[in-house]
Design a protein around this motif. Structure first.
Motif, mmCIF file in Angstrom:
data_model
loop_
_atom_site.group_PDB
_atom_site.id
_atom_site.type_symbol
_atom_site.label_atom_id
_atom_site.label_comp_id
_atom_site.label_asym_id
_atom_site.label_seq_id
_atom_site.Cartn_x
_atom_site.Cartn_y
_atom_site.Cartn_z
ATOM 1 N N GLY A 244 -8.169 1.230 -4.288
ATOM 2 C CA GLY A 244 -8.408 -0.187 -4.476
ATOM 3 C C GLY A 244 -9.791 -0.426 -5.053
ATOM 4 O O GLY A 244 -10.731 0.356 -4.844
ATOM 5 N N HIS A 245 -9.943 -1.528 -5.809
ATOM 6 C CA HIS A 245 -11.191 -1.887 -6.477
ATOM 7 C C HIS A 245 -11.667 -0.702 -7.330
ATOM 8 O O HIS A 245 -10.908 -0.236 -8.179
ATOM 9 N N LEU B 176 0.838 -1.196 0.000
ATOM 10 C CA LEU B 176 0.000 0.000 0.000
ATOM 11 C C LEU B 176 0.873 1.247 0.000
ATOM 12 O O LEU B 176 1.996 1.235 0.500
ATOM 13 N N ALA B 177 0.326 2.304 -0.565
ATOM 14 C CA ALA B 177 0.985 3.611 -0.516
ATOM 15 C C ALA B 177 0.168 4.520 0.401
ATOM 16 O O ALA B 177 -1.066 4.495 0.354
ATOM 17 N N PRO C 238 -7.765 -0.599 3.832
ATOM 18 C CA PRO C 238 -7.881 0.699 3.171
ATOM 19 C C PRO C 238 -6.602 1.503 3.372
ATOM 20 O O PRO C 238 -6.068 1.549 4.489
ATOM 21 N N PRO C 239 -6.077 2.118 2.323
ATOM 22 C CA PRO C 239 -4.812 2.851 2.470
ATOM 23 C C PRO C 239 -4.919 4.080 3.354
ATOM 24 O O PRO C 239 -3.900 4.587 3.839
ATOM 25 N N VAL D 2 -1.560 3.897 -16.361
ATOM 26 C CA VAL D 2 -0.966 4.081 -15.039
ATOM 27 C C VAL D 2 -1.544 3.001 -14.131
ATOM 28 O O VAL D 2 -2.738 2.698 -14.184
ATOM 29 N N VAL D 3 -0.684 2.396 -13.322
ATOM 30 C CA VAL D 3 -1.116 1.310 -12.426
ATOM 31 C C VAL D 3 -0.603 1.633 -11.023
ATOM 32 O O VAL D 3 0.425 1.108 -10.575
ATOM 33 N N PRO D 4 -1.307 2.494 -10.298
ATOM 34 C CA PRO D 4 -0.853 2.844 -8.949
ATOM 35 C C PRO D 4 -1.068 1.707 -7.968
ATOM 36 O O PRO D 4 -1.930 0.844 -8.151
ATOM 37 N N GLN D 5 -0.245 1.679 -6.916
ATOM 38 C CA GLN D 5 -0.548 0.834 -5.772
ATOM 39 C C GLN D 5 -1.800 1.395 -5.093
ATOM 40 O O GLN D 5 -2.095 2.598 -5.207
ATOM 41 N N PRO D 6 -2.533 0.579 -4.371
ATOM 42 C CA PRO D 6 -3.637 1.139 -3.593
ATOM 43 C C PRO D 6 -3.135 2.241 -2.662
ATOM 44 O O PRO D 6 -2.192 2.049 -1.907
ATOM 45 N N GLY D 7 -3.736 3.405 -2.797
ATOM 46 C CA GLY D 7 -3.331 4.556 -2.004
ATOM 47 C C GLY D 7 -2.431 5.528 -2.741
ATOM 48 O O GLY D 7 -2.208 6.643 -2.264
#
Length: 404
Positions: A111-112, A93-94, A148-149, A347-352
């Motif tokens: 996320g989701h 998570l970020a 949740p981030p 773009v593919v961010p980490q959750p958060g």
């Protein structure tokens, strides 16, 4: 004789105490979480041109379930392969770094399908789901694969909350309650979902319901309810509320939020009327042959991005909940392969993680190290996947309760 009866009664009570207690816990809060009954919905939705014979309809014929003769196979697949979609390790998570003032164009993915959009100095929160379990019950149903981030209470003030449809992984009662207490923004929703919100004590002045092609202006942004190809239902009765995607237009930038949808020719019409879009958020996960009409696969998401006139594509509807039978990281792997073939910026961010859409960073692979539980040979058991038969039984029982 009486003592024998009492002993038998005591043994019976002890045997039943576990299952009865579990069922009681599973059913706790169901009438509220299920939302508004169709009797309450009918007066609100009956005037829509997309509503007939008691339900909403897609523009194209769209089966929501496999044909009856294949359902046994689908249930068997659910039993035998439900673990395939689990990650092989912790999901990184970020910690969101949210500025005091909203940017020209940025997005934070939680996320989701949950994300915070920054458009021309305004903020829009889409499909916020902070709950632990996407189910009407606290006991059964898919659970989160990562925390949740950011606590929902730590979100900055937003100008609008957009909802795509009423499925539990997109409309979450605990999150609505938290936003009711911590935010003042309106909930802008497809037709009928306002009745769910009213049942949950959301004030009338914070509810805006729209049919497809309806618009609402807030804080200098125009929010347009656009067509999607999906279905709805928090109850035994399906399609009693509308499902939608959203076009968000500011003075300088435009964003498309797909929510949850199968591929549809409507994307091209939406792109022509409301695009081109600087950013599209499109679902790429939970695909299966049995429900191909209502969930896009990654290749279809790339195609839809092109139809919409999109510039940057951010994939959603993957990574956070185990809702299908494909390996956990497969959606993003297939997406990137398809995007390379069409030279699409992804773009593919980490959750958060927050992304500056005007200066998108190069894709950084954070998912391969996580892997899939199926590939790693872990013994994952049920892993939070609820029993569909039990869910149906409990909701049928709940339907008999007064006020449901």
């Amino acid at each position: 004789m009486p003592s024998t009866f009492l002993r038998r009664a005591a043994v019976t009570a002890a045997v039943l105490a576990g299952p009865v207690g579990w069922v009681t816990a599973a059913a706790w809060g169901l009438p509220t979480a299920l939302g508004a009954h169709r009797r309450r919905l009918r007066p609100v939705v009956a005037g829509s041109p997309h509503f007939s014979d008691g339900t909403f309809h897609n523009t194209l014929p769209t089966p929501a379930l496999a044909p009856a003769n294949t359902r046994d196979g689908l249930l068997r697949q659910w039993h035998e392969e439900r673990h395939v979609g689990l990650p092989g390790g912790p999901i990184p998570l970020a910690r969101p770094e949210l500025p005091a003032e909203a940017a020209e164009l940025a997005v934070t993915w939680f996320g989701h399908a949950s994300a915070l959009l920054e458009i021309d100095g305004r903020r829009v929160l889409v499909d916020p789901v902070w709950g632990y379990r996407v189910s009407p019950s606290p006991v059964f149903g898919p659970t989160r694969l990562h925390e949740p981030p950011l606590p929902v209470e730590d979100l900055p003030a937003v100008d609008a909350v957009l909802i795509s449809h009423d499925h539990y992984d997109h409309l979450d009662l605990p999150t609505v309650r938290a936003l009711l207490a911590t935010q003042t923004a309106p909930f802008v929703v497809p037709l009928g979902i306002g009745e769910h919100l009213r049942k949950w004590k959301v004030p009338e002045e914070r509810i805006v319901e729209l049919d497809w092609d309806g618009t609402h202006d807030v804080a200098g942004l125009t929010l347009t309810c656009t067509e999607a190809r999906h279905f709805s239902g928090r109850y035994l009765h399906r399609n009693t509320t509308l499902w939608a995607s959203w076009a968000i237009a500011g003075p300088r930038h435009r964003v498309y939020f797909g929510g949850d949808t199968g591929y549809t020719p409507a994307f091209a019409a939406i792109g022509a009327q409301h695009g081109p879009f600087d950013l599209t958020l499109l679902p790429i996960g939970a695909y299966n042959d049995a429900w191909h009409a209502i969930h896009m696969d990654p290749e279809e998401a790339v195609r839809a991005h092109g139809d919409l006139g999109g510039r940057v594509l951010l994939p959603i509807h993957w990574a956070t909940f185990n809702l299908a039978f494909h390996p956990w990281a497969e959606p993003v792997q297939r997406l990137l392969a398809a995007a390379r073939r069409r030279s699409v910026t992804v773009v593919v961010p980490q959750p958060g993680e927050r992304i500056d859409v005007l200066a998108p960073p190069p894709v950084r692979d954070w998912w391969t190290a996580v892997g899939s539980a199926a590939e790693s040979g872990q013994d994952v058991g049920a892993s939070g996947v609820g029993t569909s038969v039990l869910a149906r039984t409990l909701t049928r029982l709940t339907a008999l309760l007064p006020g449901a």
